[in-house]
Design an enzyme around this catalytic site. Structure first.
Site, PDB file in Angstrom:
ATOM      1  N   HIS A   8       0.563   3.882  -0.028  1.00 50.88           N
ATOM      2  CA  HIS A   8      -0.273   3.719  -1.224  1.00 50.88           C
ATOM      3  C   HIS A   8       0.631   3.417  -2.408  1.00 50.88           C
ATOM      4  O   HIS A   8       1.754   3.901  -2.486  1.00 50.88           O
ATOM      5  CB  HIS A   8      -1.073   5.009  -1.505  1.00 50.88           C
ATOM      6  CG  HIS A   8      -2.233   4.790  -2.401  1.00 50.88           C
ATOM      7  ND1 HIS A   8      -2.124   4.826  -3.757  1.00 50.88           N
ATOM      8  CD2 HIS A   8      -3.523   4.484  -2.127  1.00 50.88           C
ATOM      9  CE1 HIS A   8      -3.308   4.589  -4.300  1.00 50.88           C
ATOM     10  NE2 HIS A   8      -4.181   4.368  -3.333  1.00 50.88           N
ATOM     11  N   ASP A  52      -8.384   4.712   3.669  1.00 52.27           N
ATOM     12  CA  ASP A  52      -8.908   3.775   4.678  1.00 52.27           C
ATOM     13  C   ASP A  52      -8.588   4.171   6.110  1.00 52.27           C
ATOM     14  O   ASP A  52      -9.123   3.578   7.049  1.00 52.27           O
ATOM     15  CB  ASP A  52      -8.326   2.379   4.406  1.00 52.27           C
ATOM     16  CG  ASP A  52      -8.847   1.828   3.098  1.00 52.27           C
ATOM     17  OD1 ASP A  52      -8.035   1.600   2.188  1.00 52.27           O
ATOM     18  OD2 ASP A  52     -10.081   1.680   2.974  1.00 52.27           O
TER      19      ASP A  52
HETATM   20  C1  SDX Z   1      -6.480   1.045  -1.131  1.00 52.48           C
HETATM   21  O1  SDX Z   1      -4.668   1.266  -5.740  1.00 52.48           O
HETATM   22  C2  SDX Z   1      -5.552   1.976  -5.175  1.00 52.48           C
HETATM   23  O2  SDX Z   1      -5.919   3.057  -5.609  1.00 52.48           O
HETATM   24  C3  SDX Z   1      -6.147   1.381  -3.908  1.00 52.48           C
HETATM   25  C4  SDX Z   1      -7.160   2.283  -3.178  1.00 52.48           C
HETATM   26  C5  SDX Z   1      -8.418   2.450  -3.984  1.00 52.48           C
HETATM   27  O3  SDX Z   1      -9.109   3.462  -3.781  1.00 52.48           O
HETATM   28  O4  SDX Z   1      -8.754   1.523  -4.744  1.00 52.48           O
HETATM   29  O5  SDX Z   1      -6.589   3.561  -2.935  1.00 52.48           O
HETATM   30  C6  SDX Z   1      -7.605   1.668  -1.870  1.00 52.48           C
HETATM   31  O6  SDX Z   1      -6.241  -0.136  -1.303  1.00 52.48           O
HETATM   32  C7  SDX Z   1      -5.626   1.898  -0.244  1.00 52.48           C
HETATM   33  C8  SDX Z   1      -4.483   1.069   0.453  1.00 52.48           C
HETATM   34  C9  SDX Z   1      -5.101   0.325   1.626  1.00 52.48           C
HETATM   35  N1  SDX Z   1      -4.124  -0.614   2.190  1.00 52.48           N
HETATM   36  C10 SDX Z   1      -3.543  -0.333   3.387  1.00 52.48           C
HETATM   37  O7  SDX Z   1      -3.701   0.712   4.018  1.00 52.48           O
HETATM   38  C11 SDX Z   1      -2.655  -1.471   3.892  1.00 52.48           C
HETATM   39  C12 SDX Z   1      -1.357  -0.862   4.445  1.00 52.48           C
HETATM   40  N2  SDX Z   1      -0.606  -0.346   3.312  1.00 52.48           N
HETATM   41  C13 SDX Z   1       0.451  -1.189   2.757  1.00 52.48           C
HETATM   42  O8  SDX Z   1       0.046  -2.543   2.665  1.00 52.48           O
HETATM   43  C14 SDX Z   1       1.048  -0.580   1.499  1.00 52.48           C
HETATM   44  O9  SDX Z   1       1.229   0.753   1.733  1.00 52.48           O
HETATM   45  C15 SDX Z   1       0.390  -0.745   0.172  1.00 52.48           C
HETATM   46  C16 SDX Z   1       0.086  -2.186  -0.135  1.00 52.48           C
HETATM   47  C17 SDX Z   1      -0.879   0.036   0.103  1.00 52.48           C
HETATM   48  C18 SDX Z   1       1.375  -0.231  -0.847  1.00 52.48           C
HETATM   49  O10 SDX Z   1       2.524  -1.039  -0.685  1.00 52.48           O
HETATM   50  P1  SDX Z   1       3.825  -0.716  -1.533  1.00 52.48           P
HETATM   51  O11 SDX Z   1       3.489  -0.714  -2.971  1.00 52.48           O
HETATM   52  O12 SDX Z   1       4.929  -1.607  -1.057  1.00 52.48           O
HETATM   53  O13 SDX Z   1       4.125   0.773  -1.092  1.00 52.48           O
HETATM   54  P2  SDX Z   1       5.465   1.506  -1.355  1.00 52.48           P
HETATM   55  O14 SDX Z   1       6.168   0.962  -2.556  1.00 52.48           O
HETATM   56  O15 SDX Z   1       5.145   2.967  -1.328  1.00 52.48           O
HETATM   57  O16 SDX Z   1       6.347   1.133  -0.043  1.00 52.48           O
HETATM   58  C19 SDX Z   1       7.545   1.831   0.153  1.00 52.48           C
HETATM   59  C20 SDX Z   1       8.184   1.207   1.372  1.00 52.48           C
HETATM   60  C21 SDX Z   1       8.308  -0.302   1.285  1.00 52.48           C
HETATM   61  O17 SDX Z   1       9.448  -0.646   2.069  1.00 52.48           O
HETATM   62  P3  SDX Z   1      10.858  -0.874   1.253  1.00 52.48           P
HETATM   63  O18 SDX Z   1      10.588  -1.997   0.267  1.00 52.48           O
HETATM   64  O19 SDX Z   1      11.196   0.429   0.587  1.00 52.48           O
HETATM   65  O20 SDX Z   1      11.831  -1.275   2.358  1.00 52.48           O
HETATM   66  O21 SDX Z   1       7.339   1.464   2.525  1.00 52.48           O
HETATM   67  C22 SDX Z   1       6.954   0.234   3.086  1.00 52.48           C
HETATM   68  C23 SDX Z   1       7.104  -0.817   2.022  1.00 52.48           C
HETATM   69  O22 SDX Z   1       7.335  -2.083   2.616  1.00 52.48           O
HETATM   70  N3  SDX Z   1       5.543   0.383   3.458  1.00 52.48           N
HETATM   71  C24 SDX Z   1       5.098   0.337   4.720  1.00 52.48           C
HETATM   72  C25 SDX Z   1       3.727   0.562   4.615  1.00 52.48           C
HETATM   73  N4  SDX Z   1       3.374   0.735   3.335  1.00 52.48           N
HETATM   74  C26 SDX Z   1       4.524   0.616   2.621  1.00 52.48           C
HETATM   75  N5  SDX Z   1       5.727   0.121   5.897  1.00 52.48           N
HETATM   76  C27 SDX Z   1       4.939   0.138   6.988  1.00 52.48           C
HETATM   77  N6  SDX Z   1       3.594   0.350   6.979  1.00 52.48           N
HETATM   78  C28 SDX Z   1       2.959   0.557   5.811  1.00 52.48           C
HETATM   79  N7  SDX Z   1       1.642   0.754   5.786  1.00 52.48           N
END
Ligand code: SDX
Length: 394
Positions: A270, A328
């Site tokens: 998130h 989700d």
């Molecule tokens: C919603 O904003 C909101 O409030 C949204 C929401 C709402 O109610 O409106 O809460 C609803 O959209 C929830 C999120 C739903 N999406 C997913 O579940 C899709 C899977 N999640 C990822 O796409 C991701 O976690 C995000 C897009 C949600 C967040 O991405 P970020 O901003 O990159 O997350 P982060 O900065 O915490 O990531 C830290 C690291 C990164 O790697 P590095 O750059 O440090 O090497 O963790 C990695 C990310 O690439 N990472 C993941 C991951 N999510 C983050 N790696 C593997 N699987 C994942 N799901």
């Protein structure tokens, strides 16, 4: 570098970053709607009570609630000509494509929304949105399976009315299990608002120009559709079906960690929560209740999701990156158990979030100091250069 503007993704230069509606503490995993913890609202209130709270700032008294319910019930019907919009779609159109089109078309029928200076018009638009979006969601489903539309009924509660329009048929009476009605009501509460998420920020930015609320909600629906946002619930279920068995979990976790692999663990991570999303805990509990009520406590997908969560939360990559289940991760499993088809999951998210969108829209447009959003940027393009005639270009 002189002449360049710093673009801070968190600031859109509108009042959208100042709000009294929802508070999130991502480190502690806290979510408050107008100061009330989501856990208490989910346990003690109905979705319409929470809708009243988000719109008005306080939970309603019994009289206020009864009047609000009466207004919403009165406005669940759509202008009959709106039903023709559905006829233009292919039967296999994605429900979110239909919602983008039909919700946007509401501004062609309810002209009071075009004069947003009037608080009475803004309040009426909010009621119409809360009242009509379930009808539109149910109609988009009925159209996709070639069954006749079901008119809303004023003698039914908000969620039961929706479930009847969505899952009932005109040839027989429809009575939904109250445990399942309460579960769906709670799911709508959990999705109702979430501060400045991508779709809500989109609605606020669109609204900052003075656009009408229906058009602004259309922009929110479009944004929510993305798999990184509201489309994740549909993606989680498809991911669990692809993983298939717990023996495949470690393989998919390795894929999720591989930066060269586009696979991400859907429903995990998130932008704000670096702790367990409080909504995910409530959604998991709702899963248990619904599956137990339906005698599906051995549902293989739910057991797979529980095992996937257990293994991921013990994995050092997910621990180090602070990746936890989000709203989700479990929602798709419970929606599926309620008989909602996978391609309708994001439309269900939009149904809950529509009240948050309209509450934020109204808060922004009612702020006398609000200005049109004008995000600044960090320019990384070419510095100034002369134009060559076409013959001189290489
Ligand atoms: C919603 O904003 C909101 O409030 C949204 C929401 C709402 O109610 O409106 O809460 C609803 O959209 C929830 C999120 C739903 N999406 C997913 O579940 C899709 C899977 N999640 C990822 O796409 C991701 O976690 C995000 C897009 C949600 C967040 O991405 P970020 O901003 O990159 O997350 P982060 O900065 O915490 O990531 C830290 C690291 C990164 O790697 P590095 O750059 O440090 O090497 O963790 C990695 C990310 O690439 N990472 C993941 C991951 N999510 C983050 N790696 C593997 N699987 C994942 N799901």
């Amino acid at each position: 570098q002189s002449g360049l503007f710093a673009y801070d993704p968190g600031f859109t230069s509108t009042a959208s970053c100042r709000s009294e509606i929802t508070y999130i503490d991502g480190e502690a995993g806290i979510l408050l709607y107008r100061g009330h913890p989501i856990e208490q609202l989910a346990e003690k209130c109905s979705f319409l009570e929470v809708s009243y709270l988000l719109l008005n700032g306080e939970l309603p008294t019994q009289k206020q609630y009864d009047d609000f319910v009466r207004q919403v019930t009165y406005h669940t019907l759509l202008h009959d000509q709106l039903s023709y919009f559905f006829q233009g779609f292919r039967r296999d159109a994605h429900p979110m494509a239909i919602m983008v089109a039909v919700v946007g078309a509401l501004s062609a029928f309810y002209h009071d929304a075009l004069d947003i200076r009037s608080k009475a018009n803004r309040d009426l638009s909010a009621i119409r949105i809360i009242a009509k979006i379930p009808t539109i969601v149910a109609m988009s489903y009925k159209y996709s399976i070639g069954l006749s539309f079901m008119y809303p009924r004023n003698d039914l509660g908000y969620v039961e009315n929706f479930m009847r329009m969505m899952l009932g048929n005109p040839c027989e009476e429809y009575h939904e299990n109250p445990v399942l009605v309460k579960a769906l009501d709670r799911i709508l509460i959990l999705h109702a608002d979430h501060e400045q998420n991508a779709s809500t920020s989109t609605v606020r930015l669109a609204g900052s120009s003075g656009a009408n609320p229906y058009a602004c909600l259309t922009s929110g629906i479009a944004c929510l559709w993305g798999p990184a946002h509201g489309g994740a619930n549909e993606a989680v279920l498809n991911m669990l079906l692809e993983i298939g068995d717990s023996e495949n979990i470690s393989h998919y976790l390795e894929k999720a960690k591989d930066k060269n692999d586009p696979f991400r663990l859907m429903g995990f991570g998130h932008r704000v929560y670096k702790n367990y999303d409080p909504r995910a805990k409530l959604m998991r509990q709702t899963c248990h209740e619904v599956l137990d009520e339906l005698g599906l406590h051995d549902d293989p997908l739910f057991k797979l999701a529980l095992e996937l969560e257990r293994i991921a939360l013990e994995d050092e990559y997910f621990i180090e990156k602070k990746l936890y289940p989000n709203v989700d991760f479990y929602s798709g499993i419970v929606l599926r158990a309620l008989g909602i088809p996978v391609n309708m999951f994001t439309a269900m998210f939009a149904m809950g979030r529509s009240v948050g969108w309209i509450a934020h829209w109204d808060e922004m447009i009612s702020d006398p100091e609000h200005k049109i959003g004008r995000p600044r940027q960090l320019y990384t393009g070419k510095t100034q250069r002369d134009v060559l005639s076409i013959g001189e270009r290489e």
